[in-house]
Design a protein around this motif. Structure first.
Motif, PDB file in Angstrom:
ATOM      1  N   MET A   1      21.890  -4.209  32.695  1.00  0.00           N
ATOM      2  CA  MET A   1      21.370  -5.456  33.250  1.00  0.00           C
ATOM      3  C   MET A   1      19.885  -5.649  32.938  1.00  0.00           C
ATOM      4  O   MET A   1      19.414  -6.769  32.763  1.00  0.00           O
ATOM      5  N   ALA A   2      19.138  -4.559  32.833  1.00  0.00           N
ATOM      6  CA  ALA A   2      17.695  -4.653  32.585  1.00  0.00           C
ATOM      7  C   ALA A   2      17.398  -5.303  31.240  1.00  0.00           C
ATOM      8  O   ALA A   2      16.408  -6.029  31.094  1.00  0.00           O
ATOM      9  N   ILE A   3      18.242  -5.068  30.244  1.00  0.00           N
ATOM     10  CA  ILE A   3      18.040  -5.683  28.929  1.00  0.00           C
ATOM     11  C   ILE A   3      18.201  -7.196  29.036  1.00  0.00           C
ATOM     12  O   ILE A   3      17.386  -7.972  28.525  1.00  0.00           O
ATOM     13  N   ARG A   4      19.259  -7.619  29.726  1.00  0.00           N
ATOM     14  CA  ARG A   4      19.509  -9.051  29.887  1.00  0.00           C
ATOM     15  C   ARG A   4      18.420  -9.723  30.711  1.00  0.00           C
ATOM     16  O   ARG A   4      17.908 -10.791  30.348  1.00  0.00           O
ATOM     17  N   GLU A   5      18.018  -9.102  31.811  1.00  0.00           N
ATOM     18  CA  GLU A   5      16.995  -9.689  32.673  1.00  0.00           C
ATOM     19  C   GLU A   5      15.663  -9.805  31.935  1.00  0.00           C
ATOM     20  O   GLU A   5      14.937 -10.795  32.096  1.00  0.00           O
TER      21      GLU A   5
ATOM     22  N   THR B   1      15.055 -10.166  28.595  1.00  0.00           N
ATOM     23  CA  THR B   1      15.029 -11.231  27.596  1.00  0.00           C
ATOM     24  C   THR B   1      15.119 -12.611  28.247  1.00  0.00           C
ATOM     25  O   THR B   1      14.454 -13.551  27.809  1.00  0.00           O
ATOM     26  N   ASP B   2      15.917 -12.752  29.302  1.00  0.00           N
ATOM     27  CA  ASP B   2      15.985 -14.040  30.006  1.00  0.00           C
ATOM     28  C   ASP B   2      14.644 -14.411  30.619  1.00  0.00           C
ATOM     29  O   ASP B   2      14.295 -15.595  30.717  1.00  0.00           O
ATOM     30  N   GLY B   3      13.871 -13.403  31.023  1.00  0.00           N
ATOM     31  CA  GLY B   3      12.591 -13.658  31.683  1.00  0.00           C
ATOM     32  C   GLY B   3      11.395 -13.659  30.757  1.00  0.00           C
ATOM     33  O   GLY B   3      10.257 -13.751  31.221  1.00  0.00           O
ATOM     34  N   GLY B   4      11.637 -13.561  29.435  1.00  0.00           N
ATOM     35  CA  GLY B   4      10.530 -13.570  28.485  1.00  0.00           C
ATOM     36  C   GLY B   4       9.740 -12.277  28.444  1.00  0.00           C
ATOM     37  O   GLY B   4       8.627 -12.234  27.924  1.00  0.00           O
ATOM     38  N   GLN B   5      10.311 -11.204  28.986  1.00  0.00           N
ATOM     39  CA  GLN B   5       9.677  -9.882  28.991  1.00  0.00           C
ATOM     40  C   GLN B   5      10.674  -8.857  28.452  1.00  0.00           C
ATOM     41  O   GLN B   5      11.271  -8.097  29.215  1.00  0.00           O
ATOM     42  N   PRO B   6      10.860  -8.818  27.131  1.00  0.00           N
ATOM     43  CA  PRO B   6      11.863  -7.911  26.563  1.00  0.00           C
ATOM     44  C   PRO B   6      11.589  -6.453  26.903  1.00  0.00           C
ATOM     45  O   PRO B   6      10.496  -6.093  27.354  1.00  0.00           O
ATOM     46  N   THR B   7      12.583  -5.619  26.669  1.00  0.00           N
ATOM     47  CA  THR B   7      12.516  -4.202  27.025  1.00  0.00           C
ATOM     48  C   THR B   7      11.258  -3.529  26.502  1.00  0.00           C
ATOM     49  O   THR B   7      10.636  -2.720  27.196  1.00  0.00           O
ATOM     50  N   MET B   8      10.851  -3.858  25.270  1.00  0.00           N
ATOM     51  CA  MET B   8       9.726  -3.175  24.636  1.00  0.00           C
ATOM     52  C   MET B   8       8.365  -3.703  25.067  1.00  0.00           C
ATOM     53  O   MET B   8       7.338  -3.203  24.625  1.00  0.00           O
ATOM     54  N   VAL B   9       8.322  -4.688  25.925  1.00  0.00           N
ATOM     55  CA  VAL B   9       7.046  -5.198  26.439  1.00  0.00           C
ATOM     56  C   VAL B   9       6.575  -4.294  27.570  1.00  0.00           C
ATOM     57  O   VAL B   9       7.343  -3.915  28.446  1.00  0.00           O
ATOM     58  N   GLY B  10       5.299  -3.970  27.571  1.00  0.00           N
ATOM     59  CA  GLY B  10       4.764  -3.095  28.615  1.00  0.00           C
ATOM     60  C   GLY B  10       4.739  -1.646  28.178  1.00  0.00           C
ATOM     61  O   GLY B  10       5.097  -1.293  27.057  1.00  0.00           O
ATOM     62  N   ASP B  11       4.347  -0.777  29.080  1.00  0.00           N
ATOM     63  CA  ASP B  11       4.139   0.630  28.774  1.00  0.00           C
ATOM     64  C   ASP B  11       5.218   1.544  29.342  1.00  0.00           C
ATOM     65  O   ASP B  11       5.131   2.762  29.211  1.00  0.00           O
ATOM     66  N   ALA B  12       6.205   0.984  30.014  1.00  0.00           N
ATOM     67  CA  ALA B  12       7.239   1.817  30.637  1.00  0.00           C
ATOM     68  C   ALA B  12       8.033   2.566  29.578  1.00  0.00           C
ATOM     69  O   ALA B  12       8.453   1.991  28.575  1.00  0.00           O
ATOM     70  N   GLN B  13       8.222   3.859  29.812  1.00  0.00           N
ATOM     71  CA  GLN B  13       9.007   4.696  28.910  1.00  0.00           C
ATOM     72  C   GLN B  13      10.312   5.073  29.596  1.00  0.00           C
ATOM     73  O   GLN B  13      10.310   5.644  30.679  1.00  0.00           O
ATOM     74  N   ASN B  14      11.416   4.742  28.977  1.00  0.00           N
ATOM     75  CA  ASN B  14      12.723   5.104  29.516  1.00  0.00           C
ATOM     76  C   ASN B  14      13.700   5.235  28.354  1.00  0.00           C
ATOM     77  O   ASN B  14      13.308   5.158  27.186  1.00  0.00           O
ATOM     78  N   SER B  15      14.971   5.433  28.675  1.00  0.00           N
ATOM     79  CA  SER B  15      15.960   5.645  27.620  1.00  0.00           C
ATOM     80  C   SER B  15      16.133   4.412  26.741  1.00  0.00           C
ATOM     81  O   SER B  15      16.415   4.527  25.547  1.00  0.00           O
TER      82      SER B  15
END
Length: 265
Positions: free
Chosen positions: A216-220, A222-236
């Motif tokens: 769900m995080a991937i979908r949320e 991109t829908d919110g204009g903040q794709p997974t790779m935006v920001g500094d958070a490191q996860n799987s």
């Protein structure tokens, strides 16, 4: 295009497999690796990159010399999309040659600034637009996006076959929605089938560049204009996209080449 070193096409045989999401996060991951990156939304009929990158509706590119577009910056990426030239309510009721002409225009008349990589989000399928780009521009490699589902794999094969026929190297396969992990109990379920991307990669002797869950995080993002790779958070998830970017860079560098050339007529 003199300012573009490498062109990477992100393609799929059918829609709904996460191709645009992959293209956006691949571009951002390449940027995180220190490259100058552009993102061209070549999905003339259904452009979505602007929404995924949080570009405000109604944003228009600056026009220079009467016929050249200045790319719109979003999260550090130089971007161009048909969505910037029309409203989101304007249907592209065009025949193939008109759509191909629009692609040629935004590709050749965009003032890209010293790009190491131009990631092209292709439309789904194997039609006029795909052939226009594959035949006219010297693409350095294609990334094929699919889900494990048999129907998606059938269409993904057609995409690989198309690139092979026009001598575009297939860098590898990205398998989206490979597994769903229940957020409550942690149970893993292969909703769209299992190891389909692996079978496809083995059949065509290419690698699995990334295998991503139905999350769900991937979908949320991109829908919110903040794709997974935006920001500094490191996860799987970010690790998977970074591995994808590293795999693309490695395979393109192994091939060598002098960069893109164009032969539009």
């Amino acid at each position: 295009m003199d300012n573009v070193k490498k062109i990477i096409a992100v393609a799929s045989g059918k829609g709904g497999v996460g191709k645009s999401t992959t293209a956006v996060n691949l571009a951002l991951a390449l940027k995180r690796l220190g490259h100058n990156v552009g993102l061209l939304d070549a999905d003339i009929y259904g452009p979505s990159v602007g929404l995924m990158l949080g570009v405000k509706e109604g944003t228009k590119p600056e026009v220079k010399d009467g016929n050249s577009f200045v790319p719109i910056l979003a999260h550090g990426l130089q971007t161009m999309s048909m969505a910037y030239l029309v409203t989101d309510k304007t249907p592209m009721v065009w025949r193939g040659p008109m759509a191909s002409g629009a692609l040629q225009q935004i590709l050749t008349q965009t003032l890209w600034d010293k790009l190491d990589y131009l990631v092209v989000d292709m439309p789904p399928g194997t039609g006029d637009i795909q052939l226009t780009l594959a035949q006219k521009a010297n693409i350095d490699g294609a990334v094929i996006v699919t889900t494990p589902q048999d129907l998606a794999l059938l269409d993904a094969k057609k995409g690989i076959e198309m690139f092979q026929k026009v001598n575009v190297p297939v860098l590898g396969v990205v398998e989206n929605m490979a597994v769903h992990v229940c957020s409550n109990c942690g149970h893993e379920e292969h909703i769209f089938g299992e190891k389909g991307g692996q079978r496809l990669a083995e059949q065509y002797h290419v690698d699995i560049l990334a295998s991503l869950p139905l999350d769900m995080a991937i979908r949320e993002g991109t829908d919110g204009g903040q794709p997974t790779m935006v920001g500094d958070a490191q996860n799987s998830l970010t690790a998977s996209y970074e591995a994808l970017a590293n795999g693309v860079v490695t395979r393109v560098e192994e091939q060598g080449g002098d960069g893109p050339t164009l032969s539009f007529s």
